[in-house]
Design an enzyme around this catalytic site. Sequence first.
Site, mmCIF file in Angstrom:
data_model
loop_
_atom_site.group_PDB
_atom_site.id
_atom_site.type_symbol
_atom_site.label_atom_id
_atom_site.label_comp_id
_atom_site.label_asym_id
_atom_site.label_seq_id
_atom_site.Cartn_x
_atom_site.Cartn_y
_atom_site.Cartn_z
ATOM 1 N N ASP A 219 -1.347 6.425 -6.947
ATOM 2 C CA ASP A 219 -1.797 5.415 -5.980
ATOM 3 C C ASP A 219 -1.790 4.027 -6.605
ATOM 4 O O ASP A 219 -2.328 3.827 -7.695
ATOM 5 C CB ASP A 219 -3.212 5.764 -5.499
ATOM 6 C CG ASP A 219 -3.706 4.812 -4.428
ATOM 7 O OD1 ASP A 219 -2.893 4.445 -3.550
ATOM 8 O OD2 ASP A 219 -4.890 4.435 -4.468
ATOM 9 N N ASP B 187 0.826 -1.212 0.000
ATOM 10 C CA ASP B 187 0.000 0.000 0.000
ATOM 11 C C ASP B 187 0.856 1.257 0.000
ATOM 12 O O ASP B 187 1.519 1.568 0.995
ATOM 13 C CB ASP B 187 -0.923 -0.007 1.227
ATOM 14 C CG ASP B 187 -1.875 1.176 1.248
ATOM 15 O OD1 ASP B 187 -2.086 1.795 0.186
ATOM 16 O OD2 ASP B 187 -2.405 1.482 2.333
#
Length: 491
Positions: free
Chosen positions: A359, A133
């Site tokens: 992202d 992440d």
Amino acid sequence: MDRTRALLLVMAFSLVVLTLSMLAGGAGATKLELIHVLYSQQSPLYNDTLSDAQRLQLIIGMDSARQHYLLDRRRRGGVAAGASSTSGSSKLATITSFWAESPMESGAFLGLGQYLVSMAFGTPPQEVLLIADTGSDLIWLQCSTTAAPPAFCPKKACSRRPAFVASKSATLSVVPCSAAQCLLVPAPRGHGPSCSPAAPVPCGYAYDYADGSSTTGFLARDTATISNGTSGGAAVRGVAFGCGTRNQGGSFSGTGGVIGLGQGQLSFPAQSGSLFAQTFSYCLLDLEGGRRGRSSSFLFLGRPERRAAFAYTPLVSNPLAPTFYYVGVVAIRVGNRVLPVPGSEWAIDVLGNGGTVIDSGSTLTYLRLGAYLHLVSAFAASVHLPRIPSSATFFQGLELCYNVSSSSSLAPANGGFPRLTIDFAQGLSLELPTGNYLVDVADDVKCLAIRPTLSPFAFNVLGNLMQQGYHVEFDRASARIGFARTECVAH
């Protein structure tokens, strides 16, 4: 602990050099396979009975959860938990293990991200499958303090990826509440900021996520081992991570925890320091290629010896959201037309809102409303294929959908769709392949894979679909992000 002492501890922590040791592999990067939770056959959650439409529906649901998570992080100023960001004491007299069983039925699954990576912690090494992440910092593991199997462990996931058993590691140490790292994690609710250096208790933490998932436990240190296949790998000693003894919610189903790759001090890139030259990168294969077993996506820690020709744009600082990787977008072009998007739609304002984030955990791309409306208008005016009402595709939020059947005589070069180009600061331009901004939602139906974001805290998000087919490098030491066009197969 008074404020002066706390600040000194944080400053001292920032100067700490972890003990690093190379196992093998020499110079270059350590390469790890990235496993997509839905499309990779190696995922413990892979379901070969899902149709392409069902898989995409799940992706869109996961994306919705991801946007809530990112906006929640931004709203809290980068703190994931609902508690105070100042760590306190938590006397963990009794540590119980808990493995949340949450089948992948709701669209909120895995708001933390969509790619998994295998690593090992402890001595001897215990393999765990972690969510990779870029939108969080903390490393944490599903943790058990006994050798017994974790309760409520989903059968398939448990047999393949058991929880980390803290008592089996000879090198694990518990981080006391007086340690500098403890100031960087949110304390459990109901615990004040007091901590006695003379008799410190374990550093407790509690992270709450926007989809209702949570992890609670204590901060520990241990050796992280990163395997590089037959060529060896690397070991990083003294890595601080959360030993999550109570983890609840759908975000963690079938996985062993999270490896934070953000810009904060507790992220893995920050803690591994000079071993990987403060650099990591990934190369994402298109999703269908991964599902059909053609090749794999990869995460690289360090700089590969065989490097592609990268073009870079600087990272943009946002002190109110220090975890995220912001970049400076200056324009978007549809065909040869530069969209008249106001600069304010790309800029970070004085409250830390706006800007653009790269992202890994979002699939689609999300634009602030002002930019989105200009894009949709220009795109619709440039496409002369038969348009399908979005309600007919059963994919909420995908506004522009078209019939691309071979019977249509209106499909020129590029499949009848205009080029989409993103211009970044310092001259970087990405002219994207159509597969990076269009998705197949049904036979002969393609939709624009870009959605609006409407929150007052909203920022633009460039998702992983737009990054597929590029080697994307996060060069933290030089504060820049690089892109190199590649097939992501020969790496």
